[in-house]
Scaffold this motif. Structure first.
Motif, PDB file in Angstrom:
ATOM      1  N   VAL A  30     -11.138 -74.985  -7.618  1.00  0.00           N
ATOM      2  CA  VAL A  30     -12.236 -74.231  -8.249  1.00  0.00           C
ATOM      3  C   VAL A  30     -12.709 -74.968  -9.505  1.00  0.00           C
ATOM      4  N   SER A  31     -14.010 -75.075  -9.653  1.00  0.00           N
ATOM      5  CA  SER A  31     -14.599 -75.836 -10.757  1.00  0.00           C
ATOM      6  C   SER A  31     -14.344 -75.181 -12.111  1.00  0.00           C
ATOM      7  N   ALA A  32     -14.076 -76.029 -13.114  1.00  0.00           N
ATOM      8  CA  ALA A  32     -13.948 -75.546 -14.491  1.00  0.00           C
ATOM      9  C   ALA A  32     -15.292 -75.066 -15.025  1.00  0.00           C
ATOM     10  N   LEU A  33     -16.368 -75.423 -14.324  1.00  0.00           N
ATOM     11  CA  LEU A  33     -17.707 -75.036 -14.784  1.00  0.00           C
ATOM     12  C   LEU A  33     -18.222 -73.780 -14.085  1.00  0.00           C
ATOM     13  N   LEU A  46     -24.489 -81.057 -12.157  1.00  0.00           N
ATOM     14  CA  LEU A  46     -23.098 -80.816 -12.538  1.00  0.00           C
ATOM     15  C   LEU A  46     -22.924 -79.495 -13.277  1.00  0.00           C
ATOM     16  N   MET A  47     -23.896 -79.140 -14.118  1.00  0.00           N
ATOM     17  CA  MET A  47     -23.642 -78.007 -15.012  1.00  0.00           C
ATOM     18  C   MET A  47     -24.636 -76.858 -14.938  1.00  0.00           C
ATOM     19  N   PRO A  59     -19.551 -70.980 -16.830  1.00  0.00           N
ATOM     20  CA  PRO A  59     -20.838 -71.300 -17.480  1.00  0.00           C
ATOM     21  C   PRO A  59     -22.003 -71.494 -16.512  1.00  0.00           C
TER      22      PRO A  59
END
Lengths: 80, 408
Positions: free
Chosen positions: B129-132, B68-69, B135
């Motif tokens: 679009v991903s909020a991640l 996920l991140m 990062p």
């Protein structure tokens, strides 16, 4: 539980690696270890997956998972 | 210049095309067989081969939320760093994290994430679009995530000098120890750039080998028939401490990191300066800091990309400084060119060469280029005492970094 609720549970488990047994209607997002950035991401994923609109502040960390499920069901026009 | 205080290498972690772990990587490099394979991610492109890390499972190897991140360049770095710290015998649960720094080299960052999210923007619009994205994309997160993963709250940054990034990081890390800003530094490099866009970009420059029908023969540094490099991915992390501190806690010292030299060609965006003047200056600086003369250097882990231009110019430069007295190898023959990670992976392999008195062979070196007048090790690993060894790294933009290691 409704099909929408189960779908949301599956999404939390597969996409956000939340432990399935932790997910209950009265569990807060804080208790599910989802921080504010993950919550924003969750709302974005929901909008894409379910083709619906949700404000990016529709839920916060102290809200419960059940609250989100009701919100989503309301938007989808589905009775729990 | 007088040599600085001794810096000890007390831990190593490697994740390479040979697999996860220092031992499997070192064994593979000593066997001297290329790890290049066809890569399904690159299907349909003119160049569809790469040196890719096999069997990295983020949920198993990094953590349940990794996919996920973390972009892959973060995952590779975390796995390498955990191995390096465990190898050093230091315990993140009890160390004074404020005295632990992290300096990681990275050329590109989360390029696969960038491509995926850009595609979503074009195909599905901004809401998809991903909020991640950020990062997962920005290269500094390699160091940031290691801090979070290991509780290292000292100085923390990423160096970018293209294919020299990993070596530049080691130089900056040693300086943090010499300036007493840290007691321990986790340093190295990471890169995961085997994406369709990046491979195409390098292919368009003409720097990649076109030997796609015979992937394991494609990377052949210093060989007469070389035609470019094979793109690779991976991470190498080293634990550095002042030698006195390492000895005081009775840590095994694998080798000393004795000297660092750096320079810029100020010549051309991609082509090295043909006389190697700035590279020679970086080599001399590194040797001076180490307090050794060129005649004492027994082994050089060359930049050795397997491109026409690099290998001849580097060979000429090495010849000018060392004569024929050094045993040269390029481990890119086995592991491909891992760009921002290469300098760190090769630093770790140079440490192992010193520690084990073993010089790995250069894969696929069947016939030495007539313009390479050097003792380049080929065929099988050479076992001999290596008291002083050097590792070269050169980046696009003419950025040069040279590391010298000595036996502990």
């Amino acid at each position: 539980m409704s099909a929408t609720y189960e779908k949301l549970v599956d999404l939390l488990v597969t996409h956000f690696a939340v432990e399935r047994e932790k997910i209950r209607p009265d569990a807060t997002f804080e208790e599910l270890d989802l921080d504010s950035l993950f919550l924003v991401e969750l709302l974005l994923v929901l909008q894409t997956e379910l083709d619906m609109e949700l404000a990016d502040d529709a839920v916060n960390r102290t809200d419960t998972f059940g609250h989100l499920a009701e919100l989503v069901e309301g938007r989808l026009g589905v009775t729990p | 210049m007088t040599p600085g205080p001794g810096i000890a290498v007390t831990g190593l972690g490697l994740v390479t095309a040979a697999g996860i772990g220092t031992d499997v990587s070192w064994r593979s490099v000593c066997e001297g067989r290329s790890r290049a394979t066809r890569n399904p991610v690159l299907d349909g492109l003119p160049i569809d081969i790469s040196c890719t890390v096999p069997d990295l499972q983020p949920a198993r190897d990094v953590g349940p939320r990794s996919a996920l991140m973390h972009d892959r360049f973060i995952q590779l770095a975390i796995v390498a760093a955990r191995e390096a710290v465990a190898d050093s015998g230091l315990d993140p649960k009890t160390w004074d994290g404020a005295r632990v720094g992290v300096v990681i080299g990275c050329g590109l960052g989360g390029i696969a994430t960038f491509e995926k999210q850009h595609r979503r923007l074009l195909e599905k619009g901004p809401q998809a679009v991903s909020a991640l994205l950020l990062p997962m994309l920005v290269p500094n997160m390699a160091a940031g995530h290691l801090a979070m993963d290991l509780g290292a709250t000292g100085p923390n940054f990423v160096t970018a000098s293209a294919c020299a990034s990993g070596a530049t990081a080691l130089g900056a890390a040693a300086q943090l120890l010499r300036d007493d800003l840290c007691d321990v530094v986790l340093t190295g490099g990471t890169e995961a750039n085997v994406s369709r866009l990046m491979v195409t970009g390098f292919a368009q420059m003409g720097v990649l080998s076109r030997r796609v029908d015979d992937p394991t023969a494609a990377s052949r540094p210093f060989d007469a028939a070389r035609d470019g490099f094979v793109i690779g991915e991976g991470s190498g992390v080293l634990v550095l401490e002042r030698e006195a501190d390492a000895r005081a806690r009775r840590a095994p010292v694998r080798a000393r990191f004795a000297g660092y030299g750096a320079s810029a060609d100020a010549h051309h965006i991609t082509t090295p300066e043909p006389e190697g003047r700035s590279v020679r200056r970086a080599i001399r600086s590194a040797l001076a800091q180490a307090g050794v003369g060129p005649e004492e250097v027994r082994h050089v882990n060359a930049h050795g990309t397997s491109t026409q231009v690099n290998d001849v110019i580097e060979a000429r430069t090495l010849r000018a400084v060392f004569g024929d007295g050094v045993a040269v190898t390029s481990t890119k023959g086995v592991l491909g060119h891992t760009l921002g990670a290469a300098g760190a992976i090769e630093a770790a392999l140079t440490v192992l060469a010193v520690q084990h008195s073993t010089i790995p062979p250069t894969a696929n070196l069947d016939q030495l280029d007539a313009d390479v007048d050097l003792d380049v090790v080929s065929g099988t690993a050479r076992e001999e005492k290596v008291d002083v060894a050097m590792s070269n790294s050169f980046g696009f933009g003419g950025q040069n970094a040279v590391l010298v290691f000595t036996a502990a």
